[in-house]
Design an enzyme around this catalytic site. Structure first.
Site, PDB file in Angstrom:
ATOM      1  N   CYS A  20       0.091   3.768   2.761  1.00  0.00           N
ATOM      2  CA  CYS A  20       0.552   3.218   4.048  1.00  0.00           C
ATOM      3  C   CYS A  20       2.041   3.491   4.235  1.00  0.00           C
ATOM      4  O   CYS A  20       2.475   3.909   5.315  1.00  0.00           O
ATOM      5  CB  CYS A  20       0.319   1.711   4.118  1.00  0.00           C
ATOM      6  SG  CYS A  20      -1.406   1.202   4.036  1.00  0.00           S
TER       7      CYS A  20
ATOM      8  N   CYS B 196       0.837  -1.207   0.000  1.00  0.00           N
ATOM      9  CA  CYS B 196       0.000   0.000   0.000  1.00  0.00           C
ATOM     10  C   CYS B 196       0.869   1.253   0.000  1.00  0.00           C
ATOM     11  O   CYS B 196       1.560   1.544   0.977  1.00  0.00           O
ATOM     12  CB  CYS B 196      -0.905  -0.045   1.230  1.00  0.00           C
ATOM     13  SG  CYS B 196      -1.807   1.480   1.562  1.00  0.00           S
TER      14      CYS B 196
END
Length: 148
Positions: A72, A69
């Site tokens: 993230c 991600c």
């Protein structure tokens, strides 16, 4: 007189008690000696997450994330900055949703990164999406039951 707060050691899982007015002094786990409030982000496993989220009186903010991600990974240094800034006030941890998909399903995570604030045995608040350190700190302060 300060109140005694329950804090789960994120290293060994032992439940400790610490006076609320001494959290900034760096209390240590009575079992393994690890610092309980050191301003570092800890990687959690499901068992430790379960115990800490159900036991701790001190705010615990958990970042649900995955290595693939992009947002993230972009938020990780900001999350660490917020953890350092709030040392002695709240604890910060991460759980990898790719390694532990059942945890994210149980927590009803729909998108990552997702932050969940736990305190006094329950989920207090949640926020989805990448955020800068200041916004993370503001979120924790606004939603916590004991800090301002």
């Amino acid at each position: 007189m300060s109140q005694s707060l329950k804090i789960t050691c994120l290293e060994c899982g032992a439940v400790n008690r610490a006076p609320s007015d001494k959290l900034g002094a760096g209390p240590k786990c009575g079992t393994c000696g690890a610092r309980l409030m050191d301003g570092k982000v800890r990687e959690l496993d499901p068992a430790t997450l379960q115990k800490a989220s159900k036991t701790d009186d001190v705010p615990l903010i958990v970042d649900y994330w995955a290595p693939w991600c992009g947002p993230c990974r972009m938020m990780a240094p900001e999350f660490q900055k917020a953890a350092q800034s709030m040392s002695g006030v709240a604890r910060f941890a991460k759980i990898n949703t790719e390694d532990f998909p059942k945890v994210s399903m149980k927590a009803n995570i729909r998108g990552i990164p997702a932050l969940i604030l736990y305190q006094k045995g329950r989920e207090v608040a949640r926020q989805a999406g990448a955020m800068p350190a200041k916004s993370i700190e503001d979120f924790v302060r606004a939603k916590s039951q004991t800090i301002s």
